[in-house]
Design a protein around this motif. Structure first.
Motif, PDB file in Angstrom:
ATOM      1  N   LYS B  82       0.857  -1.185   0.000  1.00 20.99           N
ATOM      2  CA  LYS B  82       0.000   0.000   0.000  1.00 20.99           C
ATOM      3  C   LYS B  82       0.891   1.232   0.000  1.00 20.99           C
ATOM      4  O   LYS B  82       1.920   1.248   0.647  1.00 20.99           O
ATOM      5  CB  LYS B  82      -0.849  -0.008   1.280  1.00 20.99           C
ATOM      6  CG  LYS B  82      -1.997   0.976   1.317  1.00 20.99           C
ATOM      7  CD  LYS B  82      -2.985   0.593   2.404  1.00 20.99           C
ATOM      8  CE  LYS B  82      -4.131   1.576   2.505  1.00 20.99           C
ATOM      9  NZ  LYS B  82      -3.696   2.972   2.551  1.00 20.99           N
ATOM     10  N   GLY B  83       0.495   2.228  -0.770  1.00 21.18           N
ATOM     11  CA  GLY B  83       1.261   3.464  -0.780  1.00 21.18           C
ATOM     12  C   GLY B  83       2.064   3.649  -2.054  1.00 21.18           C
ATOM     13  O   GLY B  83       1.783   3.013  -3.074  1.00 21.18           O
ATOM     14  N   LEU B  84       3.048   4.496  -1.982  1.00 23.12           N
ATOM     15  CA  LEU B  84       3.776   4.918  -3.177  1.00 23.12           C
ATOM     16  C   LEU B  84       5.172   5.380  -2.775  1.00 23.12           C
ATOM     17  O   LEU B  84       5.324   6.213  -1.886  1.00 23.12           O
ATOM     18  CB  LEU B  84       2.988   6.062  -3.845  1.00 23.12           C
ATOM     19  CG  LEU B  84       3.593   6.812  -5.021  1.00 23.12           C
ATOM     20  CD1 LEU B  84       4.035   5.850  -6.105  1.00 23.12           C
ATOM     21  CD2 LEU B  84       2.577   7.804  -5.580  1.00 23.12           C
ATOM     22  N   LYS B 187      -0.290   4.921 -19.622  1.00 26.79           N
ATOM     23  CA  LYS B 187       0.039   3.619 -19.041  1.00 26.79           C
ATOM     24  C   LYS B 187      -0.105   3.620 -17.528  1.00 26.79           C
ATOM     25  O   LYS B 187      -0.547   2.632 -16.948  1.00 26.79           O
ATOM     26  CB  LYS B 187       1.480   3.255 -19.434  1.00 26.79           C
ATOM     27  CG  LYS B 187       1.719   1.757 -19.465  1.00 26.79           C
ATOM     28  CD  LYS B 187       3.000   1.396 -20.204  1.00 26.79           C
ATOM     29  CE  LYS B 187       3.291  -0.082 -20.084  1.00 26.79           C
ATOM     30  NZ  LYS B 187       4.627  -0.427 -20.605  1.00 26.79           N
ATOM     31  N   TYR B 188       0.282   4.711 -16.878  1.00 26.58           N
ATOM     32  CA  TYR B 188       0.224   4.763 -15.423  1.00 26.58           C
ATOM     33  C   TYR B 188      -0.434   6.054 -14.946  1.00 26.58           C
ATOM     34  O   TYR B 188       0.222   6.887 -14.323  1.00 26.58           O
ATOM     35  CB  TYR B 188       1.634   4.648 -14.830  1.00 26.58           C
ATOM     36  CG  TYR B 188       2.370   3.422 -15.270  1.00 26.58           C
ATOM     37  CD1 TYR B 188       1.955   2.158 -14.859  1.00 26.58           C
ATOM     38  CD2 TYR B 188       3.477   3.513 -16.106  1.00 26.58           C
ATOM     39  CE1 TYR B 188       2.620   1.015 -15.269  1.00 26.58           C
ATOM     40  CE2 TYR B 188       4.162   2.376 -16.512  1.00 26.58           C
ATOM     41  CZ  TYR B 188       3.728   1.138 -16.095  1.00 26.58           C
ATOM     42  OH  TYR B 188       4.400   0.015 -16.504  1.00 26.58           O
ATOM     43  N   PRO B 189      -1.736   6.202 -15.216  1.00 27.87           N
ATOM     44  CA  PRO B 189      -2.422   7.434 -14.807  1.00 27.87           C
ATOM     45  C   PRO B 189      -2.328   7.660 -13.299  1.00 27.87           C
ATOM     46  O   PRO B 189      -2.222   8.802 -12.848  1.00 27.87           O
ATOM     47  CB  PRO B 189      -3.873   7.178 -15.243  1.00 27.87           C
ATOM     48  CG  PRO B 189      -3.977   5.723 -15.502  1.00 27.87           C
ATOM     49  CD  PRO B 189      -2.623   5.252 -15.875  1.00 27.87           C
ATOM     50  N   ASP B 190      -2.324   6.569 -12.529  1.00 25.12           N
ATOM     51  CA  ASP B 190      -2.202   6.684 -11.072  1.00 25.12           C
ATOM     52  C   ASP B 190      -0.972   7.466 -10.670  1.00 25.12           C
ATOM     53  O   ASP B 190      -1.024   8.345  -9.808  1.00 25.12           O
ATOM     54  CB  ASP B 190      -2.094   5.292 -10.439  1.00 25.12           C
ATOM     55  CG  ASP B 190      -3.451   4.655 -10.284  1.00 25.12           C
ATOM     56  OD1 ASP B 190      -4.393   5.136 -10.935  1.00 25.12           O
ATOM     57  OD2 ASP B 190      -3.560   3.696  -9.514  1.00 25.12           O
ATOM     58  N   VAL B 195       1.662  11.828  -7.979  1.00 25.99           N
ATOM     59  CA  VAL B 195       3.034  12.311  -7.793  1.00 25.99           C
ATOM     60  C   VAL B 195       3.134  13.782  -8.197  1.00 25.99           C
ATOM     61  O   VAL B 195       2.570  14.169  -9.217  1.00 25.99           O
ATOM     62  CB  VAL B 195       3.999  11.461  -8.644  1.00 25.99           C
ATOM     63  CG1 VAL B 195       5.371  12.063  -8.661  1.00 25.99           C
ATOM     64  CG2 VAL B 195       4.032  10.028  -8.140  1.00 25.99           C
ATOM     65  N   PRO B 196       3.839  14.606  -7.431  1.00 24.66           N
ATOM     66  CA  PRO B 196       4.042  16.009  -7.824  1.00 24.66           C
ATOM     67  C   PRO B 196       4.677  16.102  -9.205  1.00 24.66           C
ATOM     68  O   PRO B 196       5.530  15.274  -9.556  1.00 24.66           O
ATOM     69  CB  PRO B 196       5.006  16.554  -6.760  1.00 24.66           C
ATOM     70  CG  PRO B 196       4.947  15.614  -5.627  1.00 24.66           C
ATOM     71  CD  PRO B 196       4.485  14.289  -6.147  1.00 24.66           C
TER      72      PRO B 196
END
Lengths: 222, 222
Positions: B82-84, B187-190, B195-196
């Motif tokens: 979980k998280g980034l 590909k990675y809209p998340d 992310v800033p």
DNA sequence: AAATACCGTTGATAAATATCAATGGTGTCG
DNA sequence: CGACACCATTGATATTTATCAACGGTATTT
């Protein structure tokens, strides 16, 4: 049935003997680098080497010949026994973008196409006359199944390839043009020596002109 | 020995029961994404999952905390429940160079340092509060030994990572700034959302200003 | 041996991107 | 609530690199 004249038969024998000698020499040398490389990491028995040979297809390639062309599926993973190859793509402006070089002891392929069966966007051709060993994906899977040690080898090899690519990435982003060239010169002098300079430039993400000027800067500065 | 007053003991029991409940919840959720991801490729039995858990170390990380700092050895391969997170290096001018992001279900580490034990040149920190699973190299080796299927998994995972990096390379070299940004968005809209923007810029090999202007170009043109 | 392809270098100019500096917005923390 | 950190945007300018064009040398082919 009519009998052939003796002298013809005699000639055949001689030819046969000569070719046999050549064939032996050919075969003994053909896998030398290949097994040397593998045995640096795992140890294969003679039996295991024999299994391996069943799936390896020797091939000679002349300078400038293609072993993979854009649009074709990359059916083989290619091991270089001798010679030098490059993979590259052609961009929309018609310029080559060199992706990779492969010297003796290295592997080269378009892994994405090789695994998925999709058509490749790369070309692979010979920069020198080459002796290659080809193996297809089923062959590799079969060898990994029959020789579990080889799965270990494959994992480690892939891991090293990943690390090397990551380092190349970091150098590309971090280092200046000149530092990148020096890095290559330092790490792979063979490549710099044996490959035309404009291909080196492309590999480094530069135009031939820029590399030429960068080299000039490096000789005279101060 | 003096006897403790009963009310104190009673309070302990209640606290214990509450924490136990929390612990159960914690543990059940802690490995969820992890085994889901692995079981997409190979199937682990409950016993095998239990073996795995012996070597996994759960860890929570607050936003902005480091899990790896430049100069330290990367002792763990990190799985994101979980998280980034992001990994980055700091260049000689003091600017961050973002190397990688890692969302839920992804792995992140400095593989080179992890394998060789050399000090890392990267930092890894949390961009959001995180729940992580850590495993060290001995742990991984042990799991691969005890669960041969997992060696297969590791090989495939590494192969995919290599292919992905190779594609990223080719995009970096071939595509324009705008195309690269769109590729990432697609590909990675998340990642783009969470992310800033100046970190996205760094990931794409641009300054924040250049990305800002490129985005502007994309909205109005024609 | 002549013709041709290939290659590296150099010059002039154009395009892309970085750098430096300033502004305003937004959210966080004491 | 106010001070501060963080961030995206914009303008002006500098730097890097690409592009276009031409030249001369060397290897390869016919």
């Amino acid at each position: 049935m009519k009998q052939l004249p003796l002298f013809l038969f005699e000639r055949c024998r001689i030819t046969l003997r000569l070719n046999l000698a050549k064939l032996c020499l050919f075969l003994s040398g053909m896998y030398e680098v290949f097994f040397k490389k593998i045995n640096e990491v795992i140890h294969l028995t003679a039996d295991e080497e024999a299994i391996f040979k069943n799936y390896l297809k020797p091939k000679k390639l002349r300078k400038k010949q293609f072993i993979l062309q854009e649009g074709d599926v990359c059916k083989y993973s290619i091991f270089v026994e001798k010679g030098l190859l490059r993979s590259y793509s052609v961009n929309e402006k018609g310029n080559d973008q060199v992706v990779q070089f492969a010297l003796e002891g290295w592997w080269i392929a378009d892994l994405y196409s090789f695994i998925t069966g999709e058509p490749s966007r790369y070309n692979i051709d010979a920069l020198e006359d080459c002796e290659l060993l080809l193996i297809n994906n089923d062959g590799l899977k079969e060898v990994r199944r029959q020789i579990p040690k080889f799965l270990e080898f494959s994992f480690l090899q892939m891991q090293n390839a990943y690390i090397a690519l990551e380092r190349r990435w970091s150098h590309m982003v971090t280092l200046s043009t000149e530092e990148r060239y020096n890095k290559l010169l330092d790490k792979y002098p063979d490549i710099v020596q044996r490959v035309p300079q404009h291909m080196i430039a492309s590999y480094l993400g530069l135009t031939p002109e820029t590399l030429s000027r960068a080299k000039k800067q490096m000789t005279l500065p101060k």
